[in-house]
Enzyme design. Sequence first.
Site, mmCIF file in Angstrom:
data_model
loop_
_atom_site.group_PDB
_atom_site.id
_atom_site.type_symbol
_atom_site.label_atom_id
_atom_site.label_comp_id
_atom_site.label_asym_id
_atom_site.label_seq_id
_atom_site.Cartn_x
_atom_site.Cartn_y
_atom_site.Cartn_z
ATOM 1 N N THR A 1 -143.003 -28.541 24.454
ATOM 2 C CA THR A 1 -144.147 -28.263 23.584
ATOM 3 C C THR A 1 -145.162 -29.404 23.667
ATOM 4 O OG1 THR A 1 -142.875 -29.134 21.730
ATOM 5 C CG2 THR A 1 -142.957 -26.743 21.964
ATOM 6 N N PRO B 1 -140.384 -32.389 25.134
ATOM 7 C CA PRO B 1 -141.272 -32.503 26.301
ATOM 8 C C PRO B 1 -141.981 -31.197 26.630
ATOM 9 C CG PRO B 1 -139.112 -33.431 26.781
ATOM 10 C CD PRO B 1 -139.008 -32.790 25.433
ATOM 11 N N GLU C 1 -154.309 -34.362 19.115
ATOM 12 C CA GLU C 1 -155.686 -34.715 19.478
ATOM 13 C C GLU C 1 -155.781 -35.423 20.829
ATOM 14 O OE1 GLU C 1 -157.410 -33.715 16.552
ATOM 15 O OE2 GLU C 1 -155.468 -33.601 15.558
#
Lengths: 735, 338
Positions: A628, A626, A699
């Site tokens: 990173t 959680p 992304e």
Amino acid sequence: MASYIGSATSRVDGRAKVTGEAKYAGEFNVPGLVHGYVVDSIIPKGRIVRIDASGALGIAGVIDVLTHSNRPPMADKDDAYKDEVAPEKGSPYRPLYDDRIHFTGQPIALVLAEDWETARVAASQVRIEYQKEAHVTDLHAERTRAYAVDVPEKPRGDAERAFASAAISHAAEYSIPTEHHNPMELFASTAIWENGQLTVYDKTQGVQNVQQYLCKVFNLQPNAVRVMSPYMGGGFGAGLRPQYQVVLTVLAANALKRPVRVMLTRAQMYALGYRPASIERLALGANSGGTLDSMQHEAIAVTSQFEEFARNDTGWGNLLYKSPNAKFEHKLVKLDLPTSCDMRAPGAATGVYALECAMDELAIALKTDPVQLRLQCYSDRHQGEDLPYTSKQLRECYRQGADAFGWSKRNAEPRSMRDGSELVGWGMASGVWEALQVPATVRIVLTANGHAEVATAASDIGTGTYTIMAQVAADMLGLPIDNISVKLGDSTLPQCPVEGGSWIASSVCNAIANTARAVRGDLLELAKATQDSPLSGAGVDDVALIDGKIVSKRDAGRAVSIASAMQSGKAERITREEINQPSEDKSHARNVHSAIFAEVKVDEEIGIIRVTRVVKAVAAGRILNPKTAHSQVMGGVVWGIGMALHEETLYDHRFGRVMNANIAEYHVPVNADIHDIEVIFVDEPDEMVNPLGIKGLGEIGIVGVAAAIANAVYHATGKRVRDLPITLDKVIEFA
Amino acid sequence: MIPFQYTRASDVADAIKQIAADPSAKFIAGGTNLLDLIKYDVATPTRLIDISRLPLRNVEETATGGVLIGALVPNTDLAYHPLIEARYPLLSRSILAGASQQLRNMASTGGNLVQRTRCFYFYDATTPCNKREPGSGCSAISGINRINAILGTSQSCIATHPSDMCVALAVLEAIVHVTGPAGARTIAFADFHRLPDNTPQLDTNLEPDEIITAIELPAKGFSTNYSYLKIRDRLSYAFALVSVAAALELDGDTIKEARVALGGVAHKPWRSSAAEVVLRGQRAEASTFANAADILLRRARGFGHNDFKIGLARRAIVRTLGQAARGTPQSISDKKIR
Ligand SMILES: Cc1cc2nc3c(=O)[nH]c(=O)nc-3n(C[C@H](O)[C@H](O)[C@H](O)COP(=O)(O)OP(=O)(O)OC[C@H]3O[C@@H](n4cnc5c(N)ncnc54)[C@H](O)[C@@H]3O)c2cc1C
Ligand code: SF4
């Protein structure tokens, strides 16, 4: 022992990075290192008539000046220059190859000197005579020359007719300027020949891609070339393809038979790849019930004269919304610029921005709440391929995001909410990306002292790959995380493709699982060989590795310690290497989703826009870490704020030059532009997407953010800005 | 970039002697502007005379109740100096609105005055630019000119002076102390920077062999009613599109004295005595401020990308004067334009 997977683990490489112990491509020093400085073209198109390097060569400390006419040999076939992620069509650019100039900033000479400052001074003394040719660099001026390329999404029904007869419709054009990645670390390579072996330290997202490329370009034996990129100061797609400085570095090392480094300047990095400027044309038609009848999306984007770079800007609507009629078209305009390239969420950052602004405008035309419209149009199937999803918790993203944001308190009327002299606007958008996987091989070496080395040729481009791999390996091997060392960014390590597309986490972690299973099998065999083994009869999947022990899953009391199994089997180490083979199953679509809610405050008189709150709810399968993960998504949101309000590469088309090629004038958000960013991870168990249920996060953070902000700016001001970035003069008419 | 020699000045006299002896030499103080110009091949000094160790780092009170600031006082030290914070908060705020902490730590008071324009073409030695290469033409007039000037422009140059600090110094009517081979002299702040006319290569009226030794602030600090508002394309660390320094002296609601200067719009901090005259004796209210804005911007003209700056400046002037009148100056730390 608690599981590392899913726990907020600090970066295992954090200490090395903050102490400077972590070395980057331009920091590997060897005795006798030669420094190269690039002389680049000041014209966008033409020929080099003459290069007079005498002024440079006369300066003490200058060793040589390489140009197309005196360089050592390099390959003369296109194939050699096609790297793993090169566009299919076209001839890749070849640095220092011949006298042709294709774009401003193209390298045309390399000054080599004993130190960098001397090389730089000498570079300014190289005289170049050009023969100029007429150039074009302006997408908007050249748009009529656009030609269509293949897109994955096929048309359905008759979108044009359905649009014409729609009860409510919206059509508009949105535009995004060229953007550059601007990673903090400058592009650099260091090449060292030693005993017939070439070692190259390179800033790259794919060491094996660069290694194979160099072998082809310089006709070298694969076992003679090693490419390393242990750390990277940001990539964002800029380092997917081998960049020209690595070619120049090796060229110079070949010419001089000495170690060489070439480091680009910030300004020179504006002649590498970029997010192509694009024009996005959206046409949406709805019936009076508020569902879509027609969806058309056409994109016109920039590529170079010599290669066709195109990403899927237009298909994203098929993943989000039902529409019986749909049509998608992607067009390119060839300009005298370097080839455009992937930049964080290529295609989606731009395409979804336009789509989600158009959906907002449609919602307004329909007098429907924008979240409500998305729910009405919600698709549980990939519309283009008519497939269900392995998982799609987007509804939950809308719900949790809206709750956290307080969306229900929104007054739909533009300019209806204010805070002192500021107009307040609330906007939302959806985000979508792919859950990709690539074949990747991981090697584990487990030693009898209970330490394991986990290795693959992937790069950690700053996302936290070292950390999540250590977490997964620790869990799978039943060892404390401190006993795991991860090795990355070395082309001699087991095969792994470039780090991009958000595919590395799922690929390497599933490969770790496969390799760890093989290690477990070996350990089990050793354990079974011990006298009166409590594990006799157990199969590899009947046991787990927990707390340094091989433990029966059915009866935790039946266990053998890893140490004793290895000792009795006289095994000092177990080495295993397995690949993650992405599933061939085409029966489901694999995607990551998100919902973004943004609050802006706009000074009513002056037009200053502040993004005061962003809530981004993400459904991306299993979240490995959680901490990173939060950083990834938060960083993506900051990128989205930059895309919405700040980022723009400014060209003077008369000269075909970038005029703001530095990070003082190419604006990205600074701290003062960033306020509250809340990231929510929606629970999304998914065993179908891959065994570990990982979808990737690199992304999705940026996708949709610019749209949510543009929609919020409209809600605040009543002014619809359709060309990014949204600057104050576009929001206010300053008479 | 070209090779250069590096020497240190031992005292002010030595600095002048060295620069007078070598026309291609330049002083270097913090280096935050000059080094970039050298790297971009815009400045090509063959000798750098380092003045950063000269004993010009004091901030002291003058006999007439003002303050004398040494030319080498770093921007950061000046902004946080107790005398400045207490008596000239406008100066403090303007400095802190500029650049970044790291740059302000290096930048000197004198260097800030002599820093050069940020016009994109000036920094790109491959493009025509009259300021860099007199007679070559001005690329900005029909080029990218969002950050260029709307006031006091000429056919040869539409560059702006980029400093924030100088906008406040203009309002405070600072006096520039300089020394040259002919001795010391003072220059009124309004006369320090020039308009481009047909000599855009000259930014200031400082002679090439003169050194700035100090900036003197007259006693009047306007520490009650002042504001510095900087409007830019992101909320920090960008040059001003438009900035306004305003200082008022009030008698109840009535303006006794007013001073306004604009930054980011001209080749020098822009003041208009006529505008200040119309404010005097009037009620401190928006309509009064709008009249002053009209006068300040009377001859404003845009060049395409920067047309909006005229209207923006008008609103910014009214806003800043309002902040000054209310005694609620623009904060530089709350991430918000008030
Ligand atoms: C990225 C960036 C952003 C910036 N943003 C801002 C901003 O928002 N607002 C702002 O106001 N400024 C900004 N600055 C500019 C900064 O304030 C100036 O660069 C700085 O004030 C110059 O001071 P210096 O001592 O470093 O000058 P130097 O670079 O050392 O010198 C600049 C010039 O002044 C001359 N000089 C220096 N001292 C003297 C002296 N005592 N006598 C005579 N001549 C002298 C030098 O010869 C040289 O020509 C920014 C700069 C950068 C690089
Ligand atoms: S405005 Fe001045 S500095 Fe800019 S290009 Fe024109 S002459 Fe040069």
